[in-house]
Scaffold this motif. Structure first.
Motif, PDB file in Angstrom:
ATOM      1  N   GLU A 268       0.918  -1.280  -0.021  1.00 20.04           N
ATOM      2  CA  GLU A 268       0.018   0.141  -0.174  1.00 20.04           C
ATOM      3  C   GLU A 268       0.826   1.280   0.164  1.00 20.04           C
ATOM      4  OE1 GLU A 268      -3.588   0.278   2.155  1.00 20.04           O
ATOM      5  OE2 GLU A 268      -2.830  -1.564   3.238  1.00 20.04           O
ATOM      6  N   THR A 269       0.355   2.168  -0.593  1.00 23.59           N
ATOM      7  CA  THR A 269       1.086   3.605  -0.564  1.00 23.59           C
ATOM      8  C   THR A 269       1.011   4.362   0.719  1.00 23.59           C
ATOM      9  OG1 THR A 269      -0.798   4.833  -1.307  1.00 23.59           O
ATOM     10  CG2 THR A 269       0.783   3.924  -2.999  1.00 23.59           C
ATOM     11  N   ARG A 270       0.232   3.893   1.624  1.00 21.06           N
ATOM     12  CA  ARG A 270      -0.050   4.689   2.973  1.00 21.06           C
ATOM     13  C   ARG A 270       0.868   4.085   4.035  1.00 21.06           C
ATOM     14  NH1 ARG A 270      -5.513   4.085   1.086  1.00 21.06           N
ATOM     15  NH2 ARG A 270      -6.696   5.760   1.051  1.00 21.06           N
ATOM     16  N   ARG A 271       1.083   5.079   4.975  1.00 18.52           N
ATOM     17  CA  ARG A 271       2.189   4.534   6.055  1.00 18.52           C
ATOM     18  C   ARG A 271       1.309   3.721   6.991  1.00 18.52           C
ATOM     19  NH1 ARG A 271       7.295   6.675   5.784  1.00 18.52           N
ATOM     20  NH2 ARG A 271       7.425   6.859   8.086  1.00 18.52           N
ATOM     21  N   PRO A 272       1.755   3.016   7.813  1.00 17.28           N
ATOM     22  CA  PRO A 272       1.065   2.109   8.715  1.00 17.28           C
ATOM     23  C   PRO A 272      -0.340   2.714   9.353  1.00 17.28           C
ATOM     24  CG  PRO A 272       3.352   1.822   9.109  1.00 17.28           C
ATOM     25  CD  PRO A 272       3.301   3.243   8.261  1.00 17.28           C
ATOM     26  N   TYR A 273      -1.279   1.951   9.316  1.00 22.65           N
ATOM     27  CA  TYR A 273      -2.517   2.466  10.047  1.00 22.65           C
ATOM     28  C   TYR A 273      -3.038   1.475  10.853  1.00 22.65           C
ATOM     29  CZ  TYR A 273      -4.870   0.610   5.734  1.00 22.65           C
ATOM     30  OH  TYR A 273      -5.225  -0.173   4.831  1.00 22.65           O
ATOM     31  N   ASP A 274      -4.000   1.623  11.605  1.00 22.58           N
ATOM     32  CA  ASP A 274      -4.863   0.861  12.460  1.00 22.58           C
ATOM     33  C   ASP A 274      -6.020   0.342  11.846  1.00 22.58           C
ATOM     34  OD1 ASP A 274      -4.988  -0.446  15.128  1.00 22.58           O
ATOM     35  OD2 ASP A 274      -6.033   1.281  15.884  1.00 22.58           O
ATOM     36  N   ARG A 275      -6.290  -0.994  11.834  1.00 21.31           N
ATOM     37  CA  ARG A 275      -7.143  -1.778  11.099  1.00 21.31           C
ATOM     38  C   ARG A 275      -8.438  -2.111  11.876  1.00 21.31           C
ATOM     39  NH1 ARG A 275      -5.067  -3.230   6.049  1.00 21.31           N
ATOM     40  NH2 ARG A 275      -2.781  -3.374   5.891  1.00 21.31           N
ATOM     41  N   PRO A 276      -8.551  -2.201  13.179  1.00 24.79           N
ATOM     42  CA  PRO A 276      -9.902  -2.722  14.073  1.00 24.79           C
ATOM     43  C   PRO A 276     -10.856  -1.409  13.662  1.00 24.79           C
ATOM     44  CG  PRO A 276      -7.983  -3.047  15.306  1.00 24.79           C
ATOM     45  CD  PRO A 276      -7.344  -2.492  13.825  1.00 24.79           C
ATOM     46  N   PRO A 277     -10.389  -0.204  13.659  1.00 27.75           N
ATOM     47  CA  PRO A 277     -11.685   0.668  13.670  1.00 27.75           C
ATOM     48  C   PRO A 277     -12.248   0.740  12.263  1.00 27.75           C
ATOM     49  CG  PRO A 277      -9.589   1.889  14.611  1.00 27.75           C
ATOM     50  CD  PRO A 277      -9.239   0.379  13.866  1.00 27.75           C
ATOM     51  N   LEU A 278     -11.699  -0.018  11.424  1.00 37.49           N
ATOM     52  CA  LEU A 278     -12.439   0.376   9.711  1.00 37.49           C
ATOM     53  C   LEU A 278     -13.608  -0.226   9.789  1.00 37.49           C
ATOM     54  CD1 LEU A 278      -9.033  -0.942   7.670  1.00 37.49           C
ATOM     55  CD2 LEU A 278      -9.904   1.463   8.152  1.00 37.49           C
ATOM     56  N   SER A 279     -14.069  -1.394  10.527  1.00 31.63           N
ATOM     57  CA  SER A 279     -15.548  -1.927  10.620  1.00 31.63           C
ATOM     58  C   SER A 279     -16.421  -1.017  11.635  1.00 31.63           C
ATOM     59  CB  SER A 279     -15.246  -3.320  10.697  1.00 31.63           C
ATOM     60  OG  SER A 279     -14.639  -3.471  12.025  1.00 31.63           O
TER      61      SER A 279
ATOM     62  N   GLU B 102      14.180   2.898   6.229  1.00 34.98           N
ATOM     63  CA  GLU B 102      13.767   3.484   4.782  1.00 34.98           C
ATOM     64  C   GLU B 102      12.565   2.916   4.285  1.00 34.98           C
ATOM     65  OE1 GLU B 102      15.581   2.877   0.083  1.00 34.98           O
ATOM     66  OE2 GLU B 102      16.707   2.000   1.809  1.00 34.98           O
ATOM     67  N   TRP B 103      11.777   3.390   3.883  1.00 37.99           N
ATOM     68  CA  TRP B 103      10.282   2.959   3.481  1.00 37.99           C
ATOM     69  C   TRP B 103      10.094   2.969   2.063  1.00 37.99           C
ATOM     70  CZ3 TRP B 103       6.407   1.802   7.242  1.00 37.99           C
ATOM     71  CH2 TRP B 103       6.974   2.122   8.547  1.00 37.99           C
ATOM     72  N   LEU B 104       9.685   1.696   1.516  1.00 38.20           N
ATOM     73  CA  LEU B 104       9.676   1.610   0.222  1.00 38.20           C
ATOM     74  C   LEU B 104       8.070   1.090   0.072  1.00 38.20           C
ATOM     75  CD1 LEU B 104      12.739  -0.688  -0.926  1.00 38.20           C
ATOM     76  CD2 LEU B 104      12.352   1.854  -0.987  1.00 38.20           C
ATOM     77  N   LEU B 105       7.436   2.100  -0.134  1.00 34.01           N
ATOM     78  CA  LEU B 105       5.775   1.853  -0.209  1.00 34.01           C
ATOM     79  C   LEU B 105       5.150   1.806  -1.677  1.00 34.01           C
ATOM     80  CD1 LEU B 105       5.070   4.017   2.907  1.00 34.01           C
ATOM     81  CD2 LEU B 105       5.596   1.575   2.791  1.00 34.01           C
ATOM     82  N   GLY B 106       4.002   1.021  -1.820  1.00 30.74           N
ATOM     83  CA  GLY B 106       3.513   1.139  -3.086  1.00 30.74           C
ATOM     84  C   GLY B 106       3.822   0.168  -4.129  1.00 30.74           C
ATOM     85  N   SER B 107       4.721  -0.690  -3.538  1.00 29.64           N
ATOM     86  CA  SER B 107       5.193  -2.005  -4.665  1.00 29.64           C
ATOM     87  C   SER B 107       5.289  -3.096  -3.891  1.00 29.64           C
ATOM     88  CB  SER B 107       6.493  -1.601  -5.358  1.00 29.64           C
ATOM     89  OG  SER B 107       6.908  -2.578  -6.286  1.00 29.64           O
ATOM     90  N   ALA B 108       4.380  -4.331  -4.027  1.00 29.75           N
ATOM     91  CA  ALA B 108       4.600  -5.360  -3.377  1.00 29.75           C
ATOM     92  C   ALA B 108       5.776  -6.273  -3.367  1.00 29.75           C
ATOM     93  CB  ALA B 108       3.145  -6.221  -3.577  1.00 29.75           C
TER      94      ALA B 108
END
Length: 398
Positions: free
Chosen positions: A35-46, A70-76
């Motif tokens: 994902e392109t986003r930085r780490p986020y909390d998932r439990p509140p999503l629902s 070093e953060w490499l985001l947006g590429s699996a």
């Protein structure tokens, strides 16, 4: 080790980075995330995020700590070469490292054949929650497939927003695997008490849809309902699929790692390759209480277990001797807090220690061969905390 790559940029990956620094690793750390986003909390999503109470900023898991990563985001990550010690990314880049933490998590299981049907949703990412939130309208018809915790939380949120909700569960009792048949049925009573229709013991035969013209004259399938195995049809404007997760381990085929229902690990997260450990939803750690391996797909496990795995990684793949805590999870449904710790089996002896099932507020314990193995609390937070401490001190029952 001079360079460690953490593959997976959610809670388990972030916890691994923090543990590396806390345990004195001063070398280079690279974090890889799809994902392109930085780490986020998932439990509140629902829950609160789906209801619009929380914003994306509220979900951030990062603080002011300088982790020097070093953060490499947006590429699996697409492949792991454990001979050359490299990770290949979808964009063609390769990252060479001395050690690896696998934290690629899991993805929501979708209803077969309906992956592109509009109006059919899963909840796993922020984008999933945003897409579902756009379709929650008072008076609308929602069908939730699966009465697990995610399905129940979405149903609770949708009811609070004024939707008509039906939950379909193939098992005779919701949460039977997690809580046992008796207490699973008790906890599930909150659905009916809040106007949600609960149908158990019936499978889903398929989803129905129709073609709707779009502005560009193309057509797309839009869900219109759910067909049950007993012949009933449930009209639906929105369908939410909550039937579990699939560990993201396909990219590890050919790596030499032992794979099953997750990355097969020892009791400290160590794999069969000394410089690789696995944590979070994709990792199947050895469980002393059952003698087998199991994935623990809970927030607390993703927070706490990486410290154990990092210690094993820094010691060259040795068991660090620190036992993982008993699995713990919580769920907020219809204004009720449900907390559970431990592992329950069908033949465990269940005792109501406080409150009552009829009142909807109680504390229950599970015992096996006379020893405490699990605790369930429904709106009993203080008492649950005391019993959870007793569980942590109890001998492991094999």
């Amino acid at each position: 080790m001079q360079h460690i790559a953490v593959i997976g940029a959610s809670l388990a990956g972030l916890s691994a980075v923090r543990a590396l620094r806390a345990q004195g690793f001063t070398g280079r750390i690279t974090v890889i995330g799809d994902e392109t986003r930085r780490p986020y909390d998932r439990p509140p999503l629902s829950k609160d995020f789906l209801a619009g109470v929380l914003t994306e900023d509220d979900l951030s898991l990062e603080d002011t700590d300088d982790l020097a990563a070093e953060w490499l985001l947006g590429s699996a990550a697409t492949a792991l070469d454990t001979t050359a010690n490299t990770v290949e990314l979808a964009d063609g880049r390769r990252v060479h490292a001395d050690g690896f933490v696998i934290a690629t998590g899991s993805r929501a299981r979708r209803w077969p054949g309906c992956e592109t049907m509009t109006g059919v949703h899963v909840i796993r990412t922020i984008d999933d929650a945003i897409a579902l939130r756009a379709e929650l309208r008072p008076g609308g018809q929602m069908v939730v497939i699966g009465a697990g915790f995610i399905g129940a939380e979405v149903a609770s949120t949708a009811r609070k927003l004024g939707m008509n909700v039906t939950v379909v569960e193939a098992a005779p009792t919701p949460l039977q695997v997690q809580l046992g048949a008796r207490l699973g049925a008790v906890v599930a009573q909150s659905h009916g008490a809040h106007g949600t229709t609960l149908i158990c013991g019936v499978g889903v035969a398929g989803l129905t849809g129709q073609k709707r013209a779009l502005l560009d004259s193309d057509c797309v399938d839009r869900v219109t309902g759910v067909d049950l195995a007993d012949g009933r049809h449930l009209p639906a404007d929105v369908v939410v699929v909550g039937i579990g997760g699939i560990p993201n381990i396909e990219w590890l085929q050919g790596s030499g790692l032992d794979l099953g229902n997750g990355v097969i690990c020892g009791p400290s997260g160590q794999t069969n390759i000394p410089n690789v450990v696995a944590v979070g939803d994709c990792a199947a750690w050895h469980d002393a209480s059952t003698g087998g391996t199991r994935r623990v797909e809970h927030w607390t496990g993703a927070l706490e277990r990486p410290a154990i795995a990092v210690a094993a990684l820094l010691s060259g793949g040795l068991d660090c001797g620190t036992a993982a805590k008993a699995p713990y999870f919580w769920s907020d449904q219809y204004g009720t807090r449900i907390q559970f710790a431990g592992t329950a089996l069908p033949d465990d002896e269940v005792t109501i220690e406080a409150g009552s099932c009829e009142s909807g507020s109680f504390l229950a314990t599970y015992r096996r061969a006379g020893r405490l193995v699990a605790v369930l609390g429904v709106d009993q937070p203080k008492l649950f905390t005391r019993w959870r401490r007793q569980l942590a001190a109890a001998p492991v029952v094999v």
